[in-house]
Design an enzyme around this catalytic site. Sequence first.
Site, mmCIF file in Angstrom:
data_model
loop_
_atom_site.group_PDB
_atom_site.id
_atom_site.type_symbol
_atom_site.label_atom_id
_atom_site.label_comp_id
_atom_site.label_asym_id
_atom_site.label_seq_id
_atom_site.Cartn_x
_atom_site.Cartn_y
_atom_site.Cartn_z
ATOM 1 C CG ASP A 1 -1.796 1.191 1.349
ATOM 2 O OD1 ASP A 1 -1.692 2.094 0.486
ATOM 3 O OD2 ASP A 1 -2.595 1.250 2.308
ATOM 4 C CE LYS B 1 -1.650 6.960 -3.472
ATOM 5 N NZ LYS B 1 -2.212 6.000 -2.501
ATOM 6 C CD GLU C 1 -5.249 3.395 -2.453
ATOM 7 O OE1 GLU C 1 -6.148 4.154 -2.058
ATOM 8 O OE2 GLU C 1 -4.094 3.788 -2.710
ATOM 9 C CG ASP D 1 -9.442 4.268 0.648
ATOM 10 O OD1 ASP D 1 -8.941 4.922 1.591
ATOM 11 O OD2 ASP D 1 -8.765 3.607 -0.144
#
Lengths: 623, 182
Positions: free
Chosen positions: A25, A86, A185, A207
């Site tokens: 992850d 990210k 994800e 999420d």
Amino acid sequence: MALLQISEPGQSTAPHQHRLAAGIDLGTTNSLVASVRSGVAEALPDENGEVLLPSVVRYLPDGVVVGAAAREAASEDPHNTLVSVKRFMGRGLDDIQQRYPDTPYRFRAGESAVPRMETAAGEVSAVEVSAEILRVLRARAEKTLGGELEGVVITVPAYFDDAQRQATKDAATLAGLKVLRLLNEPTAAAVAYGLDQRAEGTVAIYDFGGGTFDISILHLNKGVFEVVATAGDTALGGDDFDQRLADWLREQAGTGAEGHHGQRREALDEARRAKEVLTTQDSVAVRVPREDGSVWEGSLTRETFEQLAAPLVERTLVSCRRALRDAGLEREDIDAVVMVGGSTRVPLVRAKVGEFFGRDPMVDIDPDRVVAVGAALQADVLVGNKSGDELLLLDVIPLSLGLETMGGLVEKIIPRNTTIPVARAQDFTTFKDGQTAMSIHVVQGERELVQDCRSLARFSLRDIPPMVAGAARIRVTFQVDADGLLSVTAREETTGAQASIAVKPSYGLSDDEVAQMLSDSMAHASEDVAARKLREQQVEAERVLEALEAALAADGEALLDAAERAAIDAAAAQLRAAMSGEDDRAIKQAIDALNAATTEFAARRMDNSIRAALAGHRVDEFD
Amino acid sequence: MGSELSRNFFELFDLPVAFRIDRRDLAERYRILQGLTHPDRFASAGDQERRLAVQKAAQVNEAYQILRHPLSRARYLLELQGVEFDGQRDTAVDPEFLMEQMELREALAAIPAAAEPLQEYNALVARLDDSMRKLEARVAELLEQDTDSARAEAKSLVLKMQFMDKLQQEARALEEALLDTH
């Protein structure tokens, strides 16, 4: 289905050892790695027992620090300590500066389409920073598992566009990892909760991570996960809670808007700490240093925090509404709501989401680990340790792919939420006599104007045979693979000539740039570049030969005549000979030659398996 | 024995070339085909097999999209039977239908200003769905006759379905706008 597996017990000549694989992850705030050991998927801790690796990289003149130690230095050394990169993956300079005007980093627009940040160790891109994080996780996994990883599954937000996915894959390449799959994800979270065990149902995966928000609606039927809709915001996350709270703290402390980076960073750290305390307490004592050296001290209640956070939570619910609409579902149709990401620890988030869906969300698995655990389970299947017959992850393309047409308008070729892999062909013609080249601009997004969508790449078609205007028919095929990555091929239909394509990614690295970075990084790590290339080709050759052996054992007799079989055997023998040599390019050539010799065989096997399976289906029907 | 990437979509799903389809059976066949062709099944295979799997799985996905929707399925079936569709010339539809289209379009445009927009919206959508179902039923009948005149009429109905489909899409876009403001 057995004939498509290469690790069927008893079919292979050599017993298979357990292949090492991991799920990663790669998060905005934290990253982690998990693996299946003795049948159980678990997150792997570092030597200090810490599972979460802060996604922070500090560049020093003589080296790189990754993780908690880097994060601690963020206040004192903000320019060289790269946090939450990210958010920058697959993004252009204008985009980054517009979305994140407050970052302390010194961006440079270089010759590359990928913006670079100046550090004490030279200029780096977000891809290279991510590769540093992946290297640490790789080392941790290989040390814990006691061997080299054969492949990894890396998770990405479902909403990531092509450029962001490609950037993630490039980072893995730089870190020397073989990517078995980029997995969404939320899909990973569903796998972790074992929702594939259910017969049927519709699940919402909420999420809310450090830097991104995703809502995905998955439909499950007999072990098949189908993402029926996905929506979200790639620029909304728990970091925004921290930012709002930090702004509030600095306002209370009376520090100016122009506060220096170190002071801003300290306010941000304090905000993060306060937020965490408020998940279990109703108020927290806070202190923020001012620029003159004095310190402001005060108290923050959960109520105040929730007032600051509420608009952000509300934005996530707008996305939830949109995903439901896209899926053609009502809130009552959702059978379960799974919570993922550290921000779902905030009580306000749980309450609002529970209220919205009219049911308590599932929170049993640590929301920080659930995605990596699901990725590890999938990696174990993909690497061949476990039969994946019961588990198939069907994903959709999150944003429409389109082409620029006259007047800056977008013509959609693949609408969002189309199941991938997908291929669509589009015909073009020339508008001038003798025209031998044309340019195609691919964009991703839902808006009608090119300027409102994300530019993915410009493709130049060359070597079109010269003809009168309008006579040429160039068929361009856009293919999106299971990772959500686009590739483009073109052919002139009237002559059959293959037009060559030059790709200029709008915000991505070119293949040459990746190759250059790879050799730079290996030189930096004083790795033996030649040895590594040789090793990689040998591994690939083994993989190809092993798969071929199993395929021949299963179907060689039935599907090949003697001449075809002889040609394949000859190519395989050449590859075996090349493998024992030291020349990586010779091995690569022999692999390509063997692949060419077996193309037809592979296609027949696939058709054969389809026929057999559907024939079985028909028999079942009339039972 | 050649590779069969060029087989038609009905054959790919091992179904008779016919308009009437059992949707559940189609979905079941789709899952079987995905299970066999999805690139994840070839994650540890060589590059070439992975490429092949991507192509095949993409073809399976496309076939499913075409076959599962009555409009695209009818059009595909007619094309297989040699009926050509030409976006430029095929727009001539009978005047009565065009009048109805204009009227529906005006009704749609008037919804946001109505006193009870969602109620009006639901009524209009019900009307659109009803027209679509009738067209679909008639197309199904015609396609079973297997004559040129039946095919010609089926084509004209498919063109009408395309109009209705566009209108349904516009209605959905309006629904999004309505829900966002309510």
